[in-house]
Design an enzyme around this catalytic site. Structure first.
Site, PDB file in Angstrom:
ATOM      1  N   PHE A  12       0.812  -1.276   0.151  1.00 32.81           N
ATOM      2  CA  PHE A  12       0.052   0.097  -0.044  1.00 32.81           C
ATOM      3  C   PHE A  12       0.923   1.252  -0.123  1.00 32.81           C
ATOM      4  CE2 PHE A  12      -1.995   2.829   3.234  1.00 32.81           C
ATOM      5  CZ  PHE A  12      -2.563   3.628   2.583  1.00 32.81           C
ATOM      6  N   ASP A  60      12.871 -11.482  -1.318  1.00 29.07           N
ATOM      7  CA  ASP A  60      13.094 -11.424   0.363  1.00 29.07           C
ATOM      8  C   ASP A  60      13.903 -10.602   0.890  1.00 29.07           C
ATOM      9  OD1 ASP A  60      12.585 -12.086   2.917  1.00 29.07           O
ATOM     10  OD2 ASP A  60      11.876 -13.835   2.581  1.00 29.07           O
ATOM     11  N   ALA A  83       9.053  -2.697   3.441  1.00 26.27           N
ATOM     12  CA  ALA A  83       8.895  -4.151   3.628  1.00 26.27           C
ATOM     13  C   ALA A  83       8.535  -4.680   4.833  1.00 26.27           C
ATOM     14  CB  ALA A  83       9.844  -4.779   2.988  1.00 26.27           C
ATOM     15  N   THR A 134       6.490   2.988  12.821  1.00 27.55           N
ATOM     16  CA  THR A 134       4.960   3.357  13.009  1.00 27.55           C
ATOM     17  C   THR A 134       4.907   4.133  14.522  1.00 27.55           C
ATOM     18  OG1 THR A 134       2.848   2.156  13.681  1.00 27.55           O
ATOM     19  CG2 THR A 134       4.953   0.756  13.899  1.00 27.55           C
ATOM     20  N   ASP A 135       3.784   4.649  14.626  1.00 31.34           N
ATOM     21  CA  ASP A 135       3.366   5.505  15.970  1.00 31.34           C
ATOM     22  C   ASP A 135       2.931   4.161  16.985  1.00 31.34           C
ATOM     23  OD1 ASP A 135       0.968   4.547  14.849  1.00 31.34           O
ATOM     24  OD2 ASP A 135      -0.011   6.344  15.381  1.00 31.34           O
ATOM     25  N   GLU A 136       2.785   3.022  16.678  1.00 30.05           N
ATOM     26  CA  GLU A 136       2.199   2.074  17.471  1.00 30.05           C
ATOM     27  C   GLU A 136       3.581   1.404  18.464  1.00 30.05           C
ATOM     28  OE1 GLU A 136       0.078  -1.400  16.141  1.00 30.05           O
ATOM     29  OE2 GLU A 136      -1.226  -0.048  14.731  1.00 30.05           O
ATOM     30  N   TYR A 159       2.995  -7.476  16.412  1.00 38.98           N
ATOM     31  CA  TYR A 159       3.304  -6.312  15.283  1.00 38.98           C
ATOM     32  C   TYR A 159       4.380  -5.135  15.866  1.00 38.98           C
ATOM     33  CZ  TYR A 159       3.086  -2.322  12.040  1.00 38.98           C
ATOM     34  OH  TYR A 159       3.370  -1.225  11.280  1.00 38.98           O
ATOM     35  N   LYS A 163       8.360  -4.059  14.989  1.00 41.39           N
ATOM     36  CA  LYS A 163       8.609  -2.847  14.489  1.00 41.39           C
ATOM     37  C   LYS A 163       9.645  -2.101  15.399  1.00 41.39           C
ATOM     38  CE  LYS A 163       7.471  -1.112  11.143  1.00 41.39           C
ATOM     39  NZ  LYS A 163       8.085  -0.987   9.705  1.00 41.39           N
ATOM     40  N   PRO A 214     -17.611  -5.066  10.695  1.00 40.61           N
ATOM     41  CA  PRO A 214     -17.206  -5.562  11.990  1.00 40.61           C
ATOM     42  C   PRO A 214     -16.772  -4.407  12.927  1.00 40.61           C
ATOM     43  CG  PRO A 214     -16.048  -6.335  10.569  1.00 40.61           C
ATOM     44  CD  PRO A 214     -16.868  -5.752   9.644  1.00 40.61           C
TER      45      PRO A 214
HETATM   46  P1  NAD Z   1       1.380  -3.735   3.154  1.00 42.56           P
HETATM   47  O1  NAD Z   1       1.332  -4.926   4.052  1.00 42.56           O
HETATM   48  O2  NAD Z   1       0.234  -3.103   2.375  1.00 42.56           O
HETATM   49  O3  NAD Z   1       2.678  -3.682   2.321  1.00 42.56           O
HETATM   50  C1  NAD Z   1       3.934  -4.438   2.652  1.00 42.56           C
HETATM   51  C2  NAD Z   1       4.755  -4.973   1.312  1.00 42.56           C
HETATM   52  O4  NAD Z   1       5.803  -5.629   1.870  1.00 42.56           O
HETATM   53  C3  NAD Z   1       3.996  -5.995   0.704  1.00 42.56           C
HETATM   54  O5  NAD Z   1       3.950  -5.396  -0.911  1.00 42.56           O
HETATM   55  C4  NAD Z   1       4.730  -7.087   0.710  1.00 42.56           C
HETATM   56  O6  NAD Z   1       4.577  -7.894  -0.233  1.00 42.56           O
HETATM   57  C5  NAD Z   1       6.110  -6.711   0.911  1.00 42.56           C
HETATM   58  N1  NAD Z   1       6.912  -7.810   1.902  1.00 42.56           N
HETATM   59  C6  NAD Z   1       6.297  -8.455   3.046  1.00 42.56           C
HETATM   60  N2  NAD Z   1       7.520  -9.197   3.487  1.00 42.56           N
HETATM   61  C7  NAD Z   1       8.329  -9.060   2.674  1.00 42.56           C
HETATM   62  C8  NAD Z   1       9.698  -9.604   2.771  1.00 42.56           C
HETATM   63  N3  NAD Z   1      10.104 -10.452   3.584  1.00 42.56           N
HETATM   64  N4  NAD Z   1      10.577  -9.118   1.858  1.00 42.56           N
HETATM   65  C9  NAD Z   1      10.255  -8.171   0.810  1.00 42.56           C
HETATM   66  N5  NAD Z   1       8.940  -7.664   0.737  1.00 42.56           N
HETATM   67  C10 NAD Z   1       8.063  -7.982   1.762  1.00 42.56           C
HETATM   68  O7  NAD Z   1       1.890  -2.436   4.383  1.00 42.56           O
HETATM   69  P2  NAD Z   1       1.547  -1.021   4.410  1.00 42.56           P
HETATM   70  O8  NAD Z   1       0.407  -0.461   4.923  1.00 42.56           O
HETATM   71  O9  NAD Z   1       2.313  -0.503   3.029  1.00 42.56           O
HETATM   72  O10 NAD Z   1       3.073  -0.534   5.380  1.00 42.56           O
HETATM   73  C11 NAD Z   1       4.426  -0.247   4.705  1.00 42.56           C
HETATM   74  C12 NAD Z   1       5.177   0.152   6.006  1.00 42.56           C
HETATM   75  O11 NAD Z   1       4.763   1.184   6.509  1.00 42.56           O
HETATM   76  C13 NAD Z   1       5.390  -1.104   6.769  1.00 42.56           C
HETATM   77  O12 NAD Z   1       6.637  -1.105   7.259  1.00 42.56           O
HETATM   78  C14 NAD Z   1       4.352  -0.579   8.222  1.00 42.56           C
HETATM   79  O13 NAD Z   1       4.898  -1.055   9.202  1.00 42.56           O
HETATM   80  C15 NAD Z   1       4.559   0.816   8.091  1.00 42.56           C
HETATM   81  N6  NAD Z   1       3.610   1.897   8.520  1.00 42.56           N
HETATM   82  C16 NAD Z   1       2.301   1.590   7.982  1.00 42.56           C
HETATM   83  C17 NAD Z   1       1.267   2.397   8.416  1.00 42.56           C
HETATM   84  C18 NAD Z   1      -0.094   2.240   7.775  1.00 42.56           C
HETATM   85  O14 NAD Z   1      -0.919   2.832   8.392  1.00 42.56           O
HETATM   86  N7  NAD Z   1      -0.440   1.295   6.960  1.00 42.56           N
HETATM   87  C19 NAD Z   1       1.594   3.422   9.287  1.00 42.56           C
HETATM   88  C20 NAD Z   1       2.799   3.723   9.653  1.00 42.56           C
HETATM   89  C21 NAD Z   1       3.867   2.672   9.413  1.00 42.56           C
HETATM   90  O1  DAU Z   2      -0.846   3.429  13.591  1.00 44.60           O
HETATM   91  C1  DAU Z   2      -0.198   2.804  12.609  1.00 44.60           C
HETATM   92  C2  DAU Z   2      -0.590   1.501  12.106  1.00 44.60           C
HETATM   93  O2  DAU Z   2      -1.924   1.662  11.614  1.00 44.60           O
HETATM   94  C3  DAU Z   2       0.380   0.737  11.207  1.00 44.60           C
HETATM   95  O3  DAU Z   2       1.651   0.476  11.625  1.00 44.60           O
HETATM   96  C4  DAU Z   2      -0.250  -0.587  10.873  1.00 44.60           C
HETATM   97  O4  DAU Z   2       0.493  -1.191   9.871  1.00 44.60           O
HETATM   98  C5  DAU Z   2      -1.682  -0.394  10.342  1.00 44.60           C
HETATM   99  O5  DAU Z   2      -2.155  -1.772  10.130  1.00 44.60           O
HETATM  100  C6  DAU Z   2      -2.360   0.442  11.279  1.00 44.60           C
HETATM  101  O6  DAU Z   2      -2.797  -0.481  12.396  1.00 44.60           O
HETATM  102  P1  DAU Z   2      -4.047  -0.399  13.191  1.00 44.60           P
HETATM  103  O7  DAU Z   2      -4.412  -1.631  13.956  1.00 44.60           O
HETATM  104  O8  DAU Z   2      -4.439   0.765  13.920  1.00 44.60           O
HETATM  105  O9  DAU Z   2      -5.116  -0.513  11.808  1.00 44.60           O
HETATM  106  P2  DAU Z   2      -6.452  -1.331  11.389  1.00 44.60           P
HETATM  107  O10 DAU Z   2      -6.798  -0.977  10.197  1.00 44.60           O
HETATM  108  O11 DAU Z   2      -6.018  -3.001  11.460  1.00 44.60           O
HETATM  109  O12 DAU Z   2      -7.487  -1.001  12.646  1.00 44.60           O
HETATM  110  C7  DAU Z   2      -7.881   0.417  12.790  1.00 44.60           C
HETATM  111  C8  DAU Z   2      -8.847   0.547  14.110  1.00 44.60           C
HETATM  112  O13 DAU Z   2     -10.246  -0.315  13.603  1.00 44.60           O
HETATM  113  C9  DAU Z   2      -8.495  -0.480  15.140  1.00 44.60           C
HETATM  114  O14 DAU Z   2      -8.776   0.124  16.357  1.00 44.60           O
HETATM  115  C10 DAU Z   2      -9.255  -1.716  15.026  1.00 44.60           C
HETATM  116  C11 DAU Z   2     -10.360  -1.489  14.465  1.00 44.60           C
HETATM  117  N1  DAU Z   2     -10.978  -2.246  13.520  1.00 44.60           N
HETATM  118  C12 DAU Z   2     -10.153  -2.988  12.579  1.00 44.60           C
HETATM  119  C13 DAU Z   2     -10.764  -3.853  11.543  1.00 44.60           C
HETATM  120  C14 DAU Z   2      -9.903  -4.467  10.531  1.00 44.60           C
HETATM  121  C15 DAU Z   2     -12.467  -2.838  13.661  1.00 44.60           C
HETATM  122  O15 DAU Z   2     -12.993  -2.209  14.451  1.00 44.60           O
HETATM  123  N2  DAU Z   2     -12.731  -3.654  12.933  1.00 44.60           N
HETATM  124  C16 DAU Z   2     -11.983  -3.960  11.978  1.00 44.60           C
HETATM  125  O16 DAU Z   2     -12.645  -5.099  10.873  1.00 44.60           O
END
Ligand code: NAD
Ligand code: DAU
Length: 351
Positions: A12, A60, A83, A134-136, A159, A163, A214
């Protein structure tokens, strides 16, 4: 011409970053290393497939030989490490792969980059390892306060613990070797190409298919939402101007309860797309184990030092995101007709 090794560029945020950078600069080269897990999708990059400045390498980040070959064959200036295994719910079910990819994979590329960039007495000019975190890692907030870069790390889920492990290794490479690194810690992203296991695209997809929505626990958990392009802009600014060894928090003061998000999506789809989509679809389901209550970023440091600010308000961003999903229905259908659908069915069959 700068060369970027982007890992996880088929996911993403990575795919949005590849688009953002290739649109912004015509004089860069991007190598995208992605294993194409369930979350990686080359459809996300079909627009750039034939771009002369873009190359895809399937593999990988844990594969030392492959990463070494990429460094030997290219004069890589920046590593941008997206990744990861990224979904909290999956980490609760299967933590091991999170440690492998997020911790060991990060250490592997850190180490290969260090060996390639190190010269007598330091590192080659202009190199940087950018860890997308991530902020997590900060854990959970109560009703007040925000995460600062100085907030003690306190991860709760497998997770976020993985991180955090990666962040600490990146910090160790700076503290020990003075390797040029930065870490960004961003809040929840949303926008095009987000995999529909995450809250916002899951809600959009379920609404469009008249499926239940959900809501974990009481729906009152809070997340701080940022449009993905604003995150990409922040990463680029940190690559270019971030002080070495520093952490930068990224977030746009957009806190919403999960229930507010659910109602926003329902209302938009009800008013603009399908009158049958109503709050009747909402289902309260079992809460996530160890569910963090609230995230909220203080982005003062990146604003003051680098002049970053979010350009897209939540009101505009959520409409753009729903529109994108409507205009790319085939993209969603291709994903949900495959492995993800089985995961979804298993996850929610008893709820
Ligand atoms: P995502 O799950 O959509 O994408 C992850 C990508 O990494 C995929 O394309 C997957 O194929 C690739 N990948 C997984 N394992 C791999 C490996 N061993 N080698 C090579 N490629 C691999 O994740 P995202 O939501 O795009 O998040 C990207 C990064 O940003 C992550 O590091 C995540 O922790 C961080 N992040 C995400 C969010 C969020 O809200 N989505 C917020 C803050 C930080
Ligand atoms: O804060 C940054 C993080 O945000 C990233 O590091 C993670 O990669 C990303 O997945 C995201 O984590 P969250 O756990 O916050 O995101 P998620 O979309 O899974 O859930 C958002 C909130 O919604 C959380 O409080 C759980 C709730 N939730 C989630 C799902 C999938 C629901 O209530 N119902 C659902 O079906």
């Amino acid at each position: 011409m700068k060369t970027y090794l982007v890992t996880g560029g088929a996911g993403f945020i990575g795919a949005n970053f590849v688009h953002y950078m290739l649109n912004k600069y015509s004089d860069i080269k991007i190598i995208n290393l992605d294993k194409l897990t369930y979350a990686g999708n080359l459809e996300n990059l079909k627009d750039v497939k034939t771009n002369y400045n873009y190359t895809f390498a399937c593999g990988d980040i844990c594969d030392k030989e492959l990463v070494e070959k990429l460094f030997e064959g290219n004069d890589i200036d920046y590593v941008v490490n997206f990744a990861a295994e990224s979904h909290v719910d999956r980490s609760i079910k299967e933590p091991e792969i999170f440690v492998k990819t997020n911790v060991l994979g990060t250490v592997n590329i850190l180490n290969v980059a260090k060996n390639s960039w190190e010269i007598k007495g330091g590192f080659k000019e202009g190199k940087k390892f950018m860890q997308v975190s991530t902020d997590e890692v900060y854990g959970s907030l109560g009703d007040t306060g925000f995460f600062l870069e100085t907030t003690p790390i306190d991860p709760h889920s497998p997770y976020s613990a993985s991180k955090t492990g990666a962040d600490l290794m990146v910090k160790a490479y700076y503290d020990t070797y003075k390797m040029p690194v930065n870490i960004t810690r961003c809040s929840n992203n949303y926008g095009p190409y987000q995999f529909p296991e995450k809250l916002i695209p899951l809600l959009i997809n379920n609404c469009l298919n008249h499926k239940n929505l959900p809501v974990y626990g009481d729906g009152m958990n809070i997340r701080d939402w940022l449009y993905v392009e604003d995150h990409c802009k922040a990463i680029n600014m940190v690559i270019n101007g971030g002080r070495l060894g520093e952490v930068y928090n990224v977030g746009g003061h957009n806190e919403r309860t999960n229930m507010q998000i659910v109602k926003t999506v329902i209302n938009y789809i009800n008013e603009n797309v399908d009158k049958e989509v109503t709050e009747k679809l909402i289902r309260y389901v079992e809460d996530r184990l160890g569910h963090d209550k609230r995230y909220g970023i203080d982005p003062s440091k990146i604003k003051e030092e680098l002049g970053w600010y979010p350009e897209t308000t939540f009101e505009v961003g959520i409409k753009k995101t729903i529109r994108w999903n409507l205009d790319n229905k085939e993209w969603m259908d291709n994903i949900t007709s495959g492995e993800y659908q089985n995961y979804y069915d298993n996850m929610y069959q008893n709820k």
